[in-house]
Design a protein around this motif. Structure first.
Motif, PDB file in Angstrom:
ATOM      1  N   VAL A  29       0.836  -1.190   0.000  1.00  0.00           N
ATOM      2  CA  VAL A  29       0.000   0.000   0.000  1.00  0.00           C
ATOM      3  C   VAL A  29       0.874   1.244   0.000  1.00  0.00           C
ATOM      4  O   VAL A  29       0.582   2.225  -0.652  1.00  0.00           O
ATOM      5  CB  VAL A  29      -0.956  -0.020   1.217  1.00  0.00           C
ATOM      6  N   ASN A  30       1.967   1.221   0.744  1.00  0.00           N
ATOM      7  CA  ASN A  30       2.914   2.328   0.706  1.00  0.00           C
ATOM      8  C   ASN A  30       4.323   1.745   0.621  1.00  0.00           C
ATOM      9  O   ASN A  30       4.537   0.567   0.860  1.00  0.00           O
ATOM     10  CB  ASN A  30       2.744   3.254   1.916  1.00  0.00           C
ATOM     11  N   CYS A  31       5.259   2.591   0.295  1.00  0.00           N
ATOM     12  CA  CYS A  31       6.621   2.113   0.040  1.00  0.00           C
ATOM     13  C   CYS A  31       7.358   1.659   1.291  1.00  0.00           C
ATOM     14  O   CYS A  31       8.357   0.961   1.202  1.00  0.00           O
ATOM     15  CB  CYS A  31       7.419   3.204  -0.665  1.00  0.00           C
ATOM     16  N   SER A  32       6.895   2.041   2.464  1.00  0.00           N
ATOM     17  CA  SER A  32       7.592   1.636   3.681  1.00  0.00           C
ATOM     18  C   SER A  32       7.360   0.162   3.993  1.00  0.00           C
ATOM     19  O   SER A  32       8.111  -0.437   4.755  1.00  0.00           O
ATOM     20  CB  SER A  32       7.156   2.505   4.865  1.00  0.00           C
ATOM     21  N   THR A  33       6.331  -0.461   3.417  1.00  0.00           N
ATOM     22  CA  THR A  33       6.066  -1.874   3.670  1.00  0.00           C
ATOM     23  C   THR A  33       6.578  -2.759   2.536  1.00  0.00           C
ATOM     24  O   THR A  33       6.221  -3.921   2.451  1.00  0.00           O
ATOM     25  CB  THR A  33       4.554  -2.114   3.835  1.00  0.00           C
ATOM     26  N   TYR A  34       7.417  -2.230   1.677  1.00  0.00           N
ATOM     27  CA  TYR A  34       7.949  -2.979   0.536  1.00  0.00           C
ATOM     28  C   TYR A  34       8.879  -4.084   1.018  1.00  0.00           C
ATOM     29  O   TYR A  34       9.804  -3.839   1.780  1.00  0.00           O
ATOM     30  CB  TYR A  34       8.693  -2.024  -0.392  1.00  0.00           C
ATOM     31  N   ASP A  35       8.612  -5.304   0.553  1.00  0.00           N
ATOM     32  CA  ASP A  35       9.406  -6.460   0.955  1.00  0.00           C
ATOM     33  C   ASP A  35      10.107  -7.020  -0.285  1.00  0.00           C
ATOM     34  O   ASP A  35       9.455  -7.552  -1.185  1.00  0.00           O
ATOM     35  CB  ASP A  35       8.494  -7.510   1.590  1.00  0.00           C
ATOM     36  N   VAL A  36      11.407  -6.906  -0.340  1.00  0.00           N
ATOM     37  CA  VAL A  36      12.170  -7.325  -1.507  1.00  0.00           C
ATOM     38  C   VAL A  36      12.027  -8.820  -1.758  1.00  0.00           C
ATOM     39  O   VAL A  36      11.849  -9.264  -2.897  1.00  0.00           O
ATOM     40  CB  VAL A  36      13.662  -6.941  -1.339  1.00  0.00           C
ATOM     41  N   ALA A  37      12.096  -9.613  -0.732  1.00  0.00           N
ATOM     42  CA  ALA A  37      11.995 -11.068  -0.893  1.00  0.00           C
ATOM     43  C   ALA A  37      10.617 -11.466  -1.428  1.00  0.00           C
ATOM     44  O   ALA A  37      10.506 -12.335  -2.300  1.00  0.00           O
ATOM     45  CB  ALA A  37      12.262 -11.759   0.435  1.00  0.00           C
ATOM     46  N   ARG A  38       9.581 -10.820  -0.920  1.00  0.00           N
ATOM     47  CA  ARG A  38       8.225 -11.135  -1.387  1.00  0.00           C
ATOM     48  C   ARG A  38       8.051 -10.731  -2.848  1.00  0.00           C
ATOM     49  O   ARG A  38       7.473 -11.454  -3.642  1.00  0.00           O
ATOM     50  CB  ARG A  38       7.196 -10.424  -0.519  1.00  0.00           C
ATOM     51  N   TYR A  39       8.589  -9.556  -3.210  1.00  0.00           N
ATOM     52  CA  TYR A  39       8.514  -9.118  -4.598  1.00  0.00           C
ATOM     53  C   TYR A  39       9.239 -10.091  -5.514  1.00  0.00           C
ATOM     54  O   TYR A  39       8.750 -10.451  -6.579  1.00  0.00           O
ATOM     55  CB  TYR A  39       9.106  -7.717  -4.750  1.00  0.00           C
ATOM     56  N   ALA A  40      10.421 -10.543  -5.106  1.00  0.00           N
ATOM     57  CA  ALA A  40      11.190 -11.495  -5.911  1.00  0.00           C
ATOM     58  C   ALA A  40      10.429 -12.802  -6.078  1.00  0.00           C
ATOM     59  O   ALA A  40      10.405 -13.387  -7.172  1.00  0.00           O
ATOM     60  CB  ALA A  40      12.552 -11.738  -5.275  1.00  0.00           C
ATOM     61  N   ALA A  41       9.769 -13.260  -5.025  1.00  0.00           N
ATOM     62  CA  ALA A  41       8.980 -14.494  -5.113  1.00  0.00           C
ATOM     63  C   ALA A  41       7.789 -14.309  -6.047  1.00  0.00           C
ATOM     64  O   ALA A  41       7.471 -15.193  -6.850  1.00  0.00           O
ATOM     65  CB  ALA A  41       8.509 -14.914  -3.728  1.00  0.00           C
ATOM     66  N   GLN A  42       7.116 -13.154  -5.963  1.00  0.00           N
ATOM     67  CA  GLN A  42       5.987 -12.884  -6.858  1.00  0.00           C
ATOM     68  C   GLN A  42       6.460 -12.808  -8.309  1.00  0.00           C
ATOM     69  O   GLN A  42       5.796 -13.310  -9.218  1.00  0.00           O
ATOM     70  CB  GLN A  42       5.294 -11.585  -6.460  1.00  0.00           C
ATOM     71  N   PHE A  43       7.609 -12.186  -8.527  1.00  0.00           N
ATOM     72  CA  PHE A  43       8.164 -12.081  -9.872  1.00  0.00           C
ATOM     73  C   PHE A  43       8.476 -13.461 -10.439  1.00  0.00           C
ATOM     74  O   PHE A  43       8.114 -13.782 -11.573  1.00  0.00           O
ATOM     75  CB  PHE A  43       9.428 -11.219  -9.838  1.00  0.00           C
ATOM     76  N   GLN A  44       9.140 -14.291  -9.648  1.00  0.00           N
ATOM     77  CA  GLN A  44       9.473 -15.647 -10.092  1.00  0.00           C
ATOM     78  C   GLN A  44       8.206 -16.441 -10.407  1.00  0.00           C
ATOM     79  O   GLN A  44       8.131 -17.161 -11.398  1.00  0.00           O
ATOM     80  CB  GLN A  44      10.298 -16.373  -9.018  1.00  0.00           C
ATOM     81  N   ASP A  45       7.192 -16.311  -9.551  1.00  0.00           N
ATOM     82  CA  ASP A  45       5.940 -17.035  -9.766  1.00  0.00           C
ATOM     83  C   ASP A  45       5.236 -16.553 -11.019  1.00  0.00           C
ATOM     84  O   ASP A  45       4.699 -17.336 -11.793  1.00  0.00           O
ATOM     85  CB  ASP A  45       5.022 -16.872  -8.545  1.00  0.00           C
ATOM     86  N   PHE A  46       5.252 -15.242 -11.246  1.00  0.00           N
ATOM     87  CA  PHE A  46       4.546 -14.679 -12.401  1.00  0.00           C
ATOM     88  C   PHE A  46       5.187 -15.110 -13.714  1.00  0.00           C
ATOM     89  O   PHE A  46       4.510 -15.521 -14.647  1.00  0.00           O
ATOM     90  CB  PHE A  46       4.529 -13.155 -12.295  1.00  0.00           C
ATOM     91  N   TYR A  47       6.512 -15.037 -13.792  1.00  0.00           N
ATOM     92  CA  TYR A  47       7.176 -15.307 -15.060  1.00  0.00           C
ATOM     93  C   TYR A  47       7.557 -16.766 -15.277  1.00  0.00           C
ATOM     94  O   TYR A  47       7.652 -17.207 -16.414  1.00  0.00           O
ATOM     95  CB  TYR A  47       8.429 -14.443 -15.192  1.00  0.00           C
ATOM     96  N   PHE A  48       7.802 -17.505 -14.236  1.00  0.00           N
ATOM     97  CA  PHE A  48       8.351 -18.846 -14.411  1.00  0.00           C
ATOM     98  C   PHE A  48       7.505 -19.948 -13.800  1.00  0.00           C
ATOM     99  O   PHE A  48       7.975 -21.072 -13.659  1.00  0.00           O
ATOM    100  CB  PHE A  48       9.760 -18.904 -13.812  1.00  0.00           C
ATOM    101  N   SER A  49       6.241 -19.676 -13.466  1.00  0.00           N
ATOM    102  CA  SER A  49       5.455 -20.678 -12.756  1.00  0.00           C
ATOM    103  C   SER A  49       5.145 -21.899 -13.610  1.00  0.00           C
ATOM    104  O   SER A  49       5.040 -22.987 -13.101  1.00  0.00           O
ATOM    105  CB  SER A  49       4.154 -20.064 -12.241  1.00  0.00           C
ATOM    106  N   ARG A  50       5.004 -21.722 -14.908  1.00  0.00           N
ATOM    107  CA  ARG A  50       4.644 -22.862 -15.766  1.00  0.00           C
ATOM    108  C   ARG A  50       5.701 -23.109 -16.836  1.00  0.00           C
ATOM    109  O   ARG A  50       5.408 -23.609 -17.911  1.00  0.00           O
ATOM    110  CB  ARG A  50       3.299 -22.560 -16.430  1.00  0.00           C
ATOM    111  N   ILE A  51       6.934 -22.798 -16.533  1.00  0.00           N
ATOM    112  CA  ILE A  51       7.972 -22.873 -17.551  1.00  0.00           C
ATOM    113  C   ILE A  51       8.339 -24.315 -17.920  1.00  0.00           C
ATOM    114  O   ILE A  51       8.805 -24.585 -19.020  1.00  0.00           O
ATOM    115  CB  ILE A  51       9.213 -22.085 -17.099  1.00  0.00           C
ATOM    116  N   ASP A  52       8.108 -25.253 -17.013  1.00  0.00           N
ATOM    117  CA  ASP A  52       8.470 -26.641 -17.292  1.00  0.00           C
ATOM    118  C   ASP A  52       7.406 -27.387 -18.083  1.00  0.00           C
ATOM    119  O   ASP A  52       7.652 -28.497 -18.556  1.00  0.00           O
ATOM    120  CB  ASP A  52       8.752 -27.384 -15.987  1.00  0.00           C
ATOM    121  N   GLU A  53       6.223 -26.807 -18.220  1.00  0.00           N
ATOM    122  CA  GLU A  53       5.168 -27.463 -18.976  1.00  0.00           C
ATOM    123  C   GLU A  53       5.496 -27.404 -20.466  1.00  0.00           C
ATOM    124  O   GLU A  53       6.193 -26.494 -20.922  1.00  0.00           O
ATOM    125  CB  GLU A  53       3.827 -26.770 -18.711  1.00  0.00           C
ATOM    126  N   PRO A  54       5.004 -28.365 -21.243  1.00  0.00           N
ATOM    127  CA  PRO A  54       5.292 -28.334 -22.685  1.00  0.00           C
ATOM    128  C   PRO A  54       4.650 -27.117 -23.349  1.00  0.00           C
ATOM    129  O   PRO A  54       3.600 -26.648 -22.937  1.00  0.00           O
ATOM    130  CB  PRO A  54       4.677 -29.638 -23.206  1.00  0.00           C
TER     131      PRO A  54
END
Length: 117
Positions: A29-54
């Protein structure tokens, strides 16, 4: 042909399509609650969640092929029949040139700066 990229997103208006652990809330909601690890996990999930599927085959759409052929015909018609090639590069087509080399070059420069504004 194969798909270019597989996006790990769902329809935001249909809550039943959310995957476990996925949320529709826009955080943080605001920048003071920004969590780098959570953002990285969301990024990985968004871009690579189904990468192993045909990869899925994507069919060629006849309407797109026809539209592309018409586009090529129109560009070719304007380029050769209507003298666009001579106006773009009068040095290569001196007999058909309607513009001088200076005017053609200045048009290119002005168009570049105009589009770059």
């Amino acid at each position: 042909r194969q798909e270019y990229r597989r996006w790990g997103i769902t329809h935001p208006g249909k809550l039943d399509t959310l995957r476990p652990g996925q949320s529709v809330a826009r955080e943080p909601v605001n920048c003071s609650t920004y969590d780098v690890a959570r953002y990285a996990a969301q990024f990985q999930d968004f871009y690579f969640s189904r990468i192993d599927e045909p990869k899925l085959a994507t069919p060629l759409v006849p309407a797109k092929l026809v539209s592309f052929a018409v586009l090529l015909w129109m560009v070719g018609h304007w380029f050769w029949r209507r003298g666009l090639a001579a106006d773009i590069c009068p040095l290569l087509f001196p007999k058909n040139a309607h513009l001088s080399c200076r005017v053609s070059f200045l048009t290119l420069v002005v168009a570049f700066y105009y589009m770059d504004l």
